[in-house]
Design a protein around this motif. Structure first.
Motif, PDB file in Angstrom:
ATOM      1  N   ARG A 198       0.802  -1.212   0.000  1.00 46.87           N
ATOM      2  CA  ARG A 198       0.000   0.000   0.000  1.00 46.87           C
ATOM      3  C   ARG A 198       0.837   1.266   0.000  1.00 46.87           C
ATOM      4  O   ARG A 198       0.295   2.360  -0.036  1.00 46.87           O
ATOM      5  CB  ARG A 198      -0.916   0.018   1.225  1.00 46.87           C
ATOM      6  N   GLY A 199       2.129   1.190   0.064  1.00 37.30           N
ATOM      7  CA  GLY A 199       2.958   2.390   0.087  1.00 37.30           C
ATOM      8  C   GLY A 199       4.411   2.027   0.094  1.00 37.30           C
ATOM      9  O   GLY A 199       4.796   0.856   0.111  1.00 37.30           O
ATOM     10  N   PRO A 200       5.288   3.054   0.116  1.00 31.42           N
ATOM     11  CA  PRO A 200       6.728   2.784   0.052  1.00 31.42           C
ATOM     12  C   PRO A 200       7.248   2.007   1.242  1.00 31.42           C
ATOM     13  O   PRO A 200       8.206   1.262   1.127  1.00 31.42           O
ATOM     14  CB  PRO A 200       7.336   4.195   0.000  1.00 31.42           C
ATOM     15  N   LEU A 201       6.579   2.158   2.419  1.00 30.32           N
ATOM     16  CA  LEU A 201       7.066   1.437   3.592  1.00 30.32           C
ATOM     17  C   LEU A 201       6.779  -0.051   3.509  1.00 30.32           C
ATOM     18  O   LEU A 201       7.388  -0.842   4.223  1.00 30.32           O
ATOM     19  CB  LEU A 201       6.439   2.002   4.866  1.00 30.32           C
ATOM     20  N   THR A 202       5.837  -0.439   2.654  1.00 33.13           N
ATOM     21  CA  THR A 202       5.485  -1.856   2.521  1.00 33.13           C
ATOM     22  C   THR A 202       5.796  -2.366   1.126  1.00 33.13           C
ATOM     23  O   THR A 202       5.206  -3.302   0.644  1.00 33.13           O
ATOM     24  CB  THR A 202       3.992  -2.062   2.799  1.00 33.13           C
ATOM     25  N   ALA A 203       6.762  -1.713   0.485  1.00 34.90           N
ATOM     26  CA  ALA A 203       7.084  -2.106  -0.884  1.00 34.90           C
ATOM     27  C   ALA A 203       7.726  -3.476  -0.934  1.00 34.90           C
ATOM     28  O   ALA A 203       7.592  -4.206  -1.894  1.00 34.90           O
ATOM     29  CB  ALA A 203       8.009  -1.070  -1.525  1.00 34.90           C
ATOM     30  N   THR A 204       8.432  -3.826   0.114  1.00 38.83           N
ATOM     31  CA  THR A 204       9.087  -5.135   0.163  1.00 38.83           C
ATOM     32  C   THR A 204       8.685  -5.833   1.444  1.00 38.83           C
ATOM     33  O   THR A 204       8.295  -5.197   2.432  1.00 38.83           O
ATOM     34  CB  THR A 204      10.623  -4.995   0.105  1.00 38.83           C
ATOM     35  N   ALA A 205       8.789  -7.134   1.414  1.00 40.05           N
ATOM     36  CA  ALA A 205       8.437  -7.906   2.599  1.00 40.05           C
ATOM     37  C   ALA A 205       9.372  -7.595   3.744  1.00 40.05           C
ATOM     38  O   ALA A 205       8.990  -7.575   4.905  1.00 40.05           O
ATOM     39  CB  ALA A 205       8.458  -9.404   2.274  1.00 40.05           C
ATOM     40  N   GLY A 206      10.686  -7.311   3.410  1.00 37.19           N
ATOM     41  CA  GLY A 206      11.657  -7.017   4.454  1.00 37.19           C
ATOM     42  C   GLY A 206      11.342  -5.733   5.184  1.00 37.19           C
ATOM     43  O   GLY A 206      11.603  -5.601   6.380  1.00 37.19           O
ATOM     44  N   ALA A 207      10.735  -4.738   4.475  1.00 38.54           N
ATOM     45  CA  ALA A 207      10.437  -3.465   5.104  1.00 38.54           C
ATOM     46  C   ALA A 207       9.322  -3.591   6.131  1.00 38.54           C
ATOM     47  O   ALA A 207       9.192  -2.759   7.012  1.00 38.54           O
ATOM     48  CB  ALA A 207      10.055  -2.440   4.052  1.00 38.54           C
ATOM     49  N   GLN A 208       8.517  -4.648   6.031  1.00 35.54           N
ATOM     50  CA  GLN A 208       7.428  -4.840   6.960  1.00 35.54           C
ATOM     51  C   GLN A 208       7.887  -5.511   8.244  1.00 35.54           C
ATOM     52  O   GLN A 208       7.173  -5.507   9.234  1.00 35.54           O
ATOM     53  CB  GLN A 208       6.323  -5.673   6.319  1.00 35.54           C
ATOM     54  N   GLU A 209       9.088  -6.084   8.241  1.00 39.77           N
ATOM     55  CA  GLU A 209       9.586  -6.778   9.412  1.00 39.77           C
ATOM     56  C   GLU A 209      10.222  -5.801  10.384  1.00 39.77           C
ATOM     57  O   GLU A 209      10.739  -4.756  10.000  1.00 39.77           O
ATOM     58  CB  GLU A 209      10.601  -7.846   8.998  1.00 39.77           C
ATOM     59  N   LYS A 210      10.219  -6.111  11.651  1.00 44.64           N
ATOM     60  CA  LYS A 210      10.828  -5.277  12.675  1.00 44.64           C
ATOM     61  C   LYS A 210      12.341  -5.326  12.545  1.00 44.64           C
ATOM     62  O   LYS A 210      12.929  -6.404  12.459  1.00 44.64           O
ATOM     63  CB  LYS A 210      10.395  -5.791  14.048  1.00 44.64           C
ATOM     64  N   PRO A 211      13.029  -4.143  12.496  1.00 42.05           N
ATOM     65  CA  PRO A 211      14.491  -4.148  12.317  1.00 42.05           C
ATOM     66  C   PRO A 211      15.190  -4.795  13.502  1.00 42.05           C
ATOM     67  O   PRO A 211      14.742  -4.694  14.649  1.00 42.05           O
ATOM     68  CB  PRO A 211      14.828  -2.658  12.193  1.00 42.05           C
ATOM     69  N   THR A 212      16.351  -5.414  13.227  1.00 42.41           N
ATOM     70  CA  THR A 212      17.134  -6.046  14.281  1.00 42.41           C
ATOM     71  C   THR A 212      17.967  -4.992  15.012  1.00 42.41           C
ATOM     72  O   THR A 212      18.078  -3.838  14.579  1.00 42.41           O
ATOM     73  CB  THR A 212      18.062  -7.109  13.680  1.00 42.41           C
ATOM     74  N   LEU A 213      18.593  -5.386  16.142  1.00 40.66           N
ATOM     75  CA  LEU A 213      19.420  -4.470  16.923  1.00 40.66           C
ATOM     76  C   LEU A 213      20.621  -4.007  16.116  1.00 40.66           C
ATOM     77  O   LEU A 213      20.989  -2.816  16.155  1.00 40.66           O
ATOM     78  CB  LEU A 213      19.879  -5.165  18.216  1.00 40.66           C
ATOM     79  N   ASP A 214      21.217  -4.890  15.359  1.00 44.65           N
ATOM     80  CA  ASP A 214      22.376  -4.503  14.536  1.00 44.65           C
ATOM     81  C   ASP A 214      21.970  -3.466  13.495  1.00 44.65           C
ATOM     82  O   ASP A 214      22.715  -2.509  13.222  1.00 44.65           O
ATOM     83  CB  ASP A 214      22.970  -5.732  13.845  1.00 44.65           C
ATOM     84  N   GLU A 215      20.776  -3.648  12.923  1.00 37.14           N
ATOM     85  CA  GLU A 215      20.309  -2.690  11.929  1.00 37.14           C
ATOM     86  C   GLU A 215      20.040  -1.325  12.563  1.00 37.14           C
ATOM     87  O   GLU A 215      20.362  -0.273  11.964  1.00 37.14           O
ATOM     88  CB  GLU A 215      19.033  -3.218  11.256  1.00 37.14           C
ATOM     89  N   LEU A 216      19.469  -1.328  13.773  1.00 35.96           N
ATOM     90  CA  LEU A 216      19.234  -0.064  14.454  1.00 35.96           C
ATOM     91  C   LEU A 216      20.543   0.635  14.808  1.00 35.96           C
ATOM     92  O   LEU A 216      20.654   1.867  14.670  1.00 35.96           O
ATOM     93  CB  LEU A 216      18.401  -0.300  15.722  1.00 35.96           C
ATOM     94  N   LEU A 217      21.524  -0.111  15.271  1.00 35.95           N
ATOM     95  CA  LEU A 217      22.838   0.480  15.600  1.00 35.95           C
ATOM     96  C   LEU A 217      23.500   1.063  14.361  1.00 35.95           C
ATOM     97  O   LEU A 217      24.122   2.131  14.417  1.00 35.95           O
ATOM     98  CB  LEU A 217      23.745  -0.573  16.253  1.00 35.95           C
ATOM     99  N   LYS A 218      23.391   0.377  13.245  1.00 33.61           N
ATOM    100  CA  LYS A 218      23.980   0.882  12.008  1.00 33.61           C
ATOM    101  C   LYS A 218      23.311   2.187  11.576  1.00 33.61           C
ATOM    102  O   LYS A 218      23.975   3.134  11.134  1.00 33.61           O
ATOM    103  CB  LYS A 218      23.860  -0.154  10.896  1.00 33.61           C
ATOM    104  N   GLN A 219      21.945   2.231  11.735  1.00 36.11           N
ATOM    105  CA  GLN A 219      21.239   3.457  11.388  1.00 36.11           C
ATOM    106  C   GLN A 219      21.693   4.615  12.261  1.00 36.11           C
ATOM    107  O   GLN A 219      21.892   5.748  11.778  1.00 36.11           O
ATOM    108  CB  GLN A 219      19.732   3.245  11.525  1.00 36.11           C
ATOM    109  N   ALA A 220      21.905   4.356  13.585  1.00 34.60           N
ATOM    110  CA  ALA A 220      22.351   5.411  14.494  1.00 34.60           C
ATOM    111  C   ALA A 220      23.771   5.864  14.144  1.00 34.60           C
ATOM    112  O   ALA A 220      24.092   7.064  14.166  1.00 34.60           O
ATOM    113  CB  ALA A 220      22.285   4.907  15.935  1.00 34.60           C
ATOM    114  N   THR A 221      24.647   4.906  13.811  1.00 30.28           N
ATOM    115  CA  THR A 221      26.019   5.244  13.449  1.00 30.28           C
ATOM    116  C   THR A 221      26.079   6.076  12.170  1.00 30.28           C
ATOM    117  O   THR A 221      26.814   7.075  12.075  1.00 30.28           O
ATOM    118  CB  THR A 221      26.847   3.966  13.277  1.00 30.28           C
TER     119      THR A 221
END
Length: 400
Positions: free
Chosen positions: A316-339
Motif C-alpha cells: 500500500r505504500g513505500p514502507l510496505t514495498a518489500t516484505a523485508g520493510a514490513q519486518e521489525k528491524p534487528t538491533l544490529d540494523e538499528l545500531l547501524k542506522q544510528a552510526t
C-alpha cells in the motif's frame, strides 16, 4: 405425632418447572392431590394453580425448601415472583409500568414515534386468559409442566424444535390436545432461533446476540418492544411503513395480525400472539441479515459486528514495498542506522558552524563538570570540527 421435617419422597423439579406442577408430582408420590399435600403436609390452605405460580406466600416457599432440602432460591424460581426483576420489573401494578417496560428501548422505529399507551392493570407477559400450552414430545416422557409454557413469551420447544400446543386436563392423569389444525404449521427457523434465545435468557440469565451477549432483562424488553412496534397505529410508521409491511409479508400473516385497533399483546388471543411472535422473529432475522432498515436506538444489538478489514497482501505504500520493510528491524540494523546518522552529523558540522554548535550543545547534556567539558572539546578537535562558536558561549556553564 409431628410429620418429619424432610419428606422422604420429593422428585427433583425439572428446569423452569412451575410450582403447581412440582407440588402435584410430589403429592402423587404419596397417592395424594396437591391440595391435600398443602393442607396435611404443609398446614396451608388450598391455593389455585395461578396463585401458586404467580406469587405464593413466602413462608410456604420456606417450608417447601425445608421439607425437600432444596435451596429457597430454587423453589422461588418456580414462581413468577422468582423472575423479578429479569422478566418483570415488579408484580405490583404501577401507572407507568407500560411506558417504563415497553418504551424504554426502540428497534424498528425511532424513539417517541409510537403512541404512549397506558393500559390499566398491566403486567408484562401475563395473559388475561389462562391457557394451557405444552410440548407434546416433552409431556410424553415427563408430566412436568414448565412455567414458561404459561406465558406468551415463547411459542416453540427449544429442545424438540416443535410448536407448543394447547391442551385440556392435568398431565399425566388426563390430557387432550386441542390445538386447531391451522396452528400446526411448520416451525419457521427464525421463530425457533428467537425462542432458543428466550430459553437461554430464562436458563442462563443472558443471551448471545450477533454483536455481544446481553442480560436477560434486556432481551425480554427488546422482545416486548418489537411486539409493540409491530402493532403501532399505521399513521405512526412514517417512512418505515414499507419496511414494517415487508416484515408481515415475510412471515405470511396479515398486517398487524389483523388488528383494527391497538390492544396490549397480553390481552390478545393465543392465535394472534403467535402471529406477532412470528413477525417479531422475522423482523430480527431481516435486521440481522442487513435487509431491513431499523432506526431504533437498540437496533444495533441485532446487527452483526462489522467485519474487520483484512489485508490481501498488496503493498500500500513505500514502507510496505518489500516484505523485508514490513519486518521489525534487528538491533544490529538499528545500531547501524544510528552510526550512519552520527557520521552524517559530524560531516555536516565540519562545514557548517551552526550544525557544529547544535551538535556540541546536544553532546554537552552529558557533561557534569569542567573536566567533562574539556574532554568534549578535545573530542571535537580530534574530529576536526571547528570550535569557533565557543567564543560566544565561553562563559556559559554546562547543565548540572
Amino acid at each position: 405425632m409431628r410429620p418429619p421435617e424432610r419428606w422422604p419422597l420429593h422428585p427433583a423439579p425439572a428446569e423452569t418447572e412451575s410450582l403447581s406442577s412440582w407440588l402435584r408430582r410430589i403429592a402423587a408420590s404419596y397417592g395424594m392431590y396437591s391440595y391435600e399435600l398443602l393442607e396435611h403436609g404443609l398446614g396451608h390452605r388450598e391455593l389455585s394453580d395461578p396463585d401458586l405460580n404467580l406469587n405464593p406466600p413466602m413462608h410456604l416457599l420456606e417450608e417447601l425448601a425445608k421439607r425437600t432440602g432444596l435451596d429457597q432460591h430454587r423453589v422461588s424460581a418456580m414462581t413468577m415472583a422468582g423472575w423479578v426483576p429479569w422478566l418483570f420489573d415488579s408484580l405490583d401494578l404501577a401507572p407507568d409500568a407500560y411506558e417504563t417496560y415497553v418504551h424504554q428501548l426502540s428497534v424498528l422505529l425511532p424513539p417517541k414515534r409510537r403512541n404512549i399507551y397506558t393500559p390499566r392493570k398491566w403486567l408484562p407477559w401475563l395473559p388475561e386468559a389462562g391457557a394451557r400450552r405444552g410440548c407434546p414430545d416433552c409431556l410424553e416422557f415427563s408430566p412436568a409442566l414448565l412455567l414458561v409454557w404459561q406465558l406468551p413469551v415463547i411459542a416453540s420447544c427449544p429442545v424438540h424444535w416443535c410448536r407448543l400446543e394447547t391442551y385440556e386436563g392435568h398431565p399425566p392423569d388426563y390430557i387432550r390436545w386441542t390445538t386447531p389444525a391451522h396452528d400446526q404449521r411448520p416451525l419457521p427457523k427464525s421463530l425457533s432461533l428467537m425462542d432458543r434465545r428466550t430459553w437461554q435468557a430464562i436458563t442462563t440469565g443472558s443471551v448471545d446476540l450477533p454483536r455481544y451477549p446481553v442480560h436477560a432483562g434486556i432481551w425480554f424488553r427488546l422482545l416486548r418492544t418489537i411486539l409493540d412496534e409491530l402493532t403501532t397505529a399505521q399513521g405512526r410508521y412514517g417512512r418505515q411503513l414499507d419496511d414494517v409491511r415487508r416484515v408481515w409479508e415475510h412471515c405470511g400473516h396479515p398486517f398487524r395480525a389483523g388488528l383494527y385497533s391497538w390492544q396490549p399483546f397480553e390481552t390478545l388471543h393465543w392465535t394472534a400472539q403467535q402471529q406477532l411472535l412470528e413477525a417479531t422473529a422475522a423482523a430480527m432475522e431481516l435486521i440481522e441479515a442487513g435487509s431491513l432498515t431499523a432506526l431504533g436506538t437498540s437496533a444495533h444489538l441485532l446487527r452483526p459486528e462489522p467485519s474487520p478489514l483484512i489485508s490481501d497482501g498488496t503493498p500500500r505504500g513505500p514502507l510496505t514495498a518489500t516484505a523485508g520493510a514490513q519486518e521489525k528491524p534487528t538491533l544490529d540494523e538499528l545500531l547501524k542506522q544510528a552510526t550512519d546518522a552520527l557520521d552524517a552529523c559530524i560531516a555536516a558540522a565540519k562545514e557548517d558552524p551552526v550544525v557544529a554548535k547544535q551538535l556540541f550543545d546536544f553532546a554537552r547534556y552529558g557533561c557534569r563538570g569542567d573536566q567533562s567539558l574539556r574532554g568534549l572539546r578535545q573530542t571535537f578537535a580530534e574530529l576536526q570540527i571547528p570550535l569557533d562558536f565557543l567564543s560566544q558561549t565561553e562563559n556559559q556553564r554546562p547543565f548540572a
